[in-house]
Design an enzyme around this catalytic site. Sequence first.
Site, PDB file in Angstrom:
ATOM      1  N   LYS A 121       2.266  -3.273   7.356  1.00  0.00           N
ATOM      2  CA  LYS A 121       2.466  -3.475   5.910  1.00  0.00           C
ATOM      3  C   LYS A 121       3.925  -3.144   5.524  1.00  0.00           C
ATOM      4  O   LYS A 121       4.526  -3.820   4.697  1.00  0.00           O
ATOM      5  CB  LYS A 121       1.491  -2.612   5.100  1.00  0.00           C
ATOM      6  N   TYR A 177      -1.538  -0.247  11.263  1.00  0.00           N
ATOM      7  CA  TYR A 177      -1.780  -0.933   9.980  1.00  0.00           C
ATOM      8  C   TYR A 177      -0.607  -0.702   9.022  1.00  0.00           C
ATOM      9  O   TYR A 177      -0.022  -1.646   8.493  1.00  0.00           O
ATOM     10  CB  TYR A 177      -3.087  -0.438   9.341  1.00  0.00           C
ATOM     11  N   THR A 234       0.821  -1.213   0.000  1.00  0.00           N
ATOM     12  CA  THR A 234       0.000   0.000   0.000  1.00  0.00           C
ATOM     13  C   THR A 234       0.857   1.266   0.000  1.00  0.00           C
ATOM     14  O   THR A 234       1.995   1.253   0.491  1.00  0.00           O
ATOM     15  CB  THR A 234      -0.910  -0.007   1.250  1.00  0.00           C
TER      16      THR A 234
HETATM   17  P1  NAD Z   1     -10.217  -6.658   2.778  1.00  0.00           P
HETATM   18  O1  NAD Z   1     -10.159  -6.357   4.226  1.00  0.00           O
HETATM   19  O2  NAD Z   1     -11.453  -6.366   2.009  1.00  0.00           O
HETATM   20  O3  NAD Z   1      -9.895  -8.214   2.525  1.00  0.00           O
HETATM   21  C1  NAD Z   1      -8.885  -8.901   3.226  1.00  0.00           C
HETATM   22  C2  NAD Z   1      -9.159 -10.399   3.065  1.00  0.00           C
HETATM   23  O4  NAD Z   1      -8.117 -11.115   3.747  1.00  0.00           O
HETATM   24  C3  NAD Z   1     -10.490 -10.857   3.686  1.00  0.00           C
HETATM   25  O5  NAD Z   1     -11.199 -11.666   2.785  1.00  0.00           O
HETATM   26  C4  NAD Z   1     -10.060 -11.659   4.922  1.00  0.00           C
HETATM   27  O6  NAD Z   1     -10.964 -12.708   5.248  1.00  0.00           O
HETATM   28  C5  NAD Z   1      -8.705 -12.187   4.463  1.00  0.00           C
HETATM   29  N1  NAD Z   1      -7.822 -12.527   5.598  1.00  0.00           N
HETATM   30  C6  NAD Z   1      -7.558 -11.766   6.690  1.00  0.00           C
HETATM   31  N2  NAD Z   1      -6.728 -12.425   7.526  1.00  0.00           N
HETATM   32  C7  NAD Z   1      -6.426 -13.614   6.916  1.00  0.00           C
HETATM   33  C8  NAD Z   1      -5.611 -14.720   7.277  1.00  0.00           C
HETATM   34  N3  NAD Z   1      -4.928 -14.720   8.433  1.00  0.00           N
HETATM   35  N4  NAD Z   1      -5.528 -15.757   6.431  1.00  0.00           N
HETATM   36  C9  NAD Z   1      -6.228 -15.766   5.259  1.00  0.00           C
HETATM   37  N5  NAD Z   1      -7.037 -14.751   4.881  1.00  0.00           N
HETATM   38  C10 NAD Z   1      -7.126 -13.679   5.701  1.00  0.00           C
HETATM   39  O7  NAD Z   1      -8.956  -5.925   2.143  1.00  0.00           O
HETATM   40  P2  NAD Z   1      -8.739  -5.252   0.715  1.00  0.00           P
HETATM   41  O8  NAD Z   1      -9.155  -3.855   0.791  1.00  0.00           O
HETATM   42  O9  NAD Z   1      -9.282  -6.147  -0.316  1.00  0.00           O
HETATM   43  O10 NAD Z   1      -7.139  -5.266   0.659  1.00  0.00           O
HETATM   44  C11 NAD Z   1      -6.436  -6.352   0.069  1.00  0.00           C
HETATM   45  C12 NAD Z   1      -4.946  -6.051   0.109  1.00  0.00           C
HETATM   46  O11 NAD Z   1      -4.677  -4.851  -0.611  1.00  0.00           O
HETATM   47  C13 NAD Z   1      -4.402  -5.815   1.520  1.00  0.00           C
HETATM   48  O12 NAD Z   1      -3.142  -6.428   1.620  1.00  0.00           O
HETATM   49  C14 NAD Z   1      -4.279  -4.303   1.633  1.00  0.00           C
HETATM   50  O13 NAD Z   1      -3.247  -3.949   2.523  1.00  0.00           O
HETATM   51  C15 NAD Z   1      -3.959  -3.930   0.200  1.00  0.00           C
HETATM   52  N6  NAD Z   1      -4.377  -2.581  -0.249  1.00  0.00           N
HETATM   53  C16 NAD Z   1      -5.660  -2.157  -0.051  1.00  0.00           C
HETATM   54  C17 NAD Z   1      -6.057  -0.910  -0.566  1.00  0.00           C
HETATM   55  C18 NAD Z   1      -7.471  -0.390  -0.403  1.00  0.00           C
HETATM   56  O14 NAD Z   1      -7.736   0.758  -0.733  1.00  0.00           O
HETATM   57  N7  NAD Z   1      -8.423  -1.175   0.068  1.00  0.00           N
HETATM   58  C19 NAD Z   1      -5.131  -0.118  -1.248  1.00  0.00           C
HETATM   59  C20 NAD Z   1      -3.819  -0.584  -1.415  1.00  0.00           C
HETATM   60  C21 NAD Z   1      -3.472  -1.826  -0.912  1.00  0.00           C
HETATM   61  O1  DAU Z   2      -4.124   4.130   0.673  1.00  0.00           O
HETATM   62  C1  DAU Z   2      -4.381   2.758   0.658  1.00  0.00           C
HETATM   63  C2  DAU Z   2      -5.146   2.390   1.913  1.00  0.00           C
HETATM   64  O2  DAU Z   2      -6.443   2.943   1.753  1.00  0.00           O
HETATM   65  C3  DAU Z   2      -5.211   0.894   2.147  1.00  0.00           C
HETATM   66  O3  DAU Z   2      -3.924   0.404   2.374  1.00  0.00           O
HETATM   67  C4  DAU Z   2      -6.119   0.582   3.350  1.00  0.00           C
HETATM   68  O4  DAU Z   2      -6.262  -0.808   3.510  1.00  0.00           O
HETATM   69  C5  DAU Z   2      -7.473   1.204   3.101  1.00  0.00           C
HETATM   70  O5  DAU Z   2      -8.305   0.994   4.226  1.00  0.00           O
HETATM   71  C6  DAU Z   2      -7.350   2.699   2.819  1.00  0.00           C
HETATM   72  O6  DAU Z   2      -6.942   3.422   3.999  1.00  0.00           O
HETATM   73  P1  DAU Z   2      -7.586   4.849   4.385  1.00  0.00           P
HETATM   74  O7  DAU Z   2      -7.424   5.071   5.826  1.00  0.00           O
HETATM   75  O8  DAU Z   2      -7.121   5.917   3.466  1.00  0.00           O
HETATM   76  O9  DAU Z   2      -9.142   4.526   3.993  1.00  0.00           O
HETATM   77  P2  DAU Z   2     -10.524   4.828   4.731  1.00  0.00           P
HETATM   78  O10 DAU Z   2     -11.598   4.447   3.764  1.00  0.00           O
HETATM   79  O11 DAU Z   2     -10.587   4.246   6.094  1.00  0.00           O
HETATM   80  O12 DAU Z   2     -10.499   6.405   4.854  1.00  0.00           O
HETATM   81  C7  DAU Z   2     -10.326   7.238   3.731  1.00  0.00           C
HETATM   82  C8  DAU Z   2     -10.286   8.676   4.217  1.00  0.00           C
HETATM   83  O13 DAU Z   2     -11.591   9.027   4.717  1.00  0.00           O
HETATM   84  C9  DAU Z   2      -9.330   8.900   5.374  1.00  0.00           C
HETATM   85  O14 DAU Z   2      -8.731  10.181   5.251  1.00  0.00           O
HETATM   86  C10 DAU Z   2     -10.227   8.865   6.614  1.00  0.00           C
HETATM   87  C11 DAU Z   2     -11.552   9.410   6.096  1.00  0.00           C
HETATM   88  N1  DAU Z   2     -12.774   8.852   6.754  1.00  0.00           N
HETATM   89  C12 DAU Z   2     -12.893   7.509   6.836  1.00  0.00           C
HETATM   90  C13 DAU Z   2     -13.999   6.945   7.426  1.00  0.00           C
HETATM   91  C14 DAU Z   2     -14.163   5.442   7.542  1.00  0.00           C
HETATM   92  C15 DAU Z   2     -13.748   9.701   7.227  1.00  0.00           C
HETATM   93  O15 DAU Z   2     -13.647  10.934   7.124  1.00  0.00           O
HETATM   94  N2  DAU Z   2     -14.866   9.150   7.821  1.00  0.00           N
HETATM   95  C16 DAU Z   2     -15.027   7.804   7.949  1.00  0.00           C
HETATM   96  O16 DAU Z   2     -16.055   7.371   8.552  1.00  0.00           O
END
Ligand code: NAD
Ligand code: DAU
Length: 340
Positions: free
Chosen positions: A157, A153, A125
Amino acid sequence: MKILVTGGAGFIGGNFCLTMVNEHPEDEYVCLDLLTYAGNLETLASIQDKKNFRFIRGDIRDREFIYRLFEEEQFDAVINFAAETHVDRSIEEPDVFVSTNVMGVQVLLDACRKYQTKRFHQVSTDEVYGDLPLDRPDLLFREDTPLHASSPYSASKASADLLVLAYYRTFGLPVTISRCSNNYGPYQFPEKLIPLMIARATADESLPVYGEGLNVRDWLHVYDHNTAIDLIVRNGREGEVYNIGGHNEKANIDVVKTILRQLGKPESLIHFVKDRPGHDLRYAMDPTKLETELGWKPVYNFDTGMKQTIDWYLENREWWEHIISGDYKNYYARMYKDRQ
Ligand code: NAD
Ligand code: DAU
């Protein structure tokens, strides 16, 4: 290729399976997921009967189980999406973030070494770089920007990234890492900003914006993230890190207003609440290396992507209504009670 997709029942891994199982019928995809609160098999319903797809429930931290699986399956590549991913939860309860995001990755790396897997790809990330100032739009994260994590978090990572690169340098394990900016799109758990705001605005509930809503995130549609990962796994250079992003910076308040406009709901639903501790100010990615080396280009811009995403949430209410009617209600009450 036989590819292990860990965390494939979550948001990004689930979308990866839905896209790649159809786009690469010649490859076999094995999805491994623990099905924590964030994992949902309903996401994978449309591919569960495909010949080149299988789901296995399991924990990446369970070394014995993982070794047995690798021995039986002899994967060509492993793509690790599995993680604890919500920053606010990591502030409440950091332990499981270290356990899954660091120790779990180490188990996978050891398994790849032992069974000579040809590629381990770590889905990382932009948060590992820390944050950028709001008043320096010229600054972007590059692959050589120093790691400077802010939350439990992002620290977990960043630790995993260091381990992955250490296994490359010390043992010659063929690894790649991608670091992506914030994703949005279908099947995202409604604890994250965009789906949370869509779900609450649809129900005419207040929208909790942290601080003054001025923090900036760099948004990318999940489909574009996944095409980048697929390219890196197939053509990326071993031992390299690739940034992924679409130059789509938005202040949170503008994202929330876009959602309200598209849903035809009033801005009076916005409710400014106590800020997240250690809240990163701004993320912004420089994806030049991915674009020039591997020819990646996103297909969505923020307008087309947000329209597709909001339409999806409106047309697939049963997917997220199941989630927000269960345990999630307690989560929301607990997480937001001190923010009023
Ligand atoms: P998510 O929370 O939606 O999904 C995570 C998945 O991992 C879930 O299905 C959960 O059941 C599984 N999991 C958790 N612990 C586990 C374990 N011990 N063994 C096997 N499975 C397990 O997350 P996401 O948003 O899909 O993120 C996926 C990856 O991408 C993560 O590594 C996250 O750090 C990275 N990432 C996310 C974002 C974002 O914006 N969401 C951006 C950049 C990178
Ligand atoms: O940048 C990549 C990351 O993006 C991933 O690695 C993480 O797994 C993913 O959760 C996300 O992290 P953020 O903290 O940026 O995402 P989140 O959706 O939690 O929040 C986005 C922005 O919105 C952040 O500045 C916090 C704000 N926020 C979030 C929530 C849940 C609010 O203002 N109100 C809210 O209720």
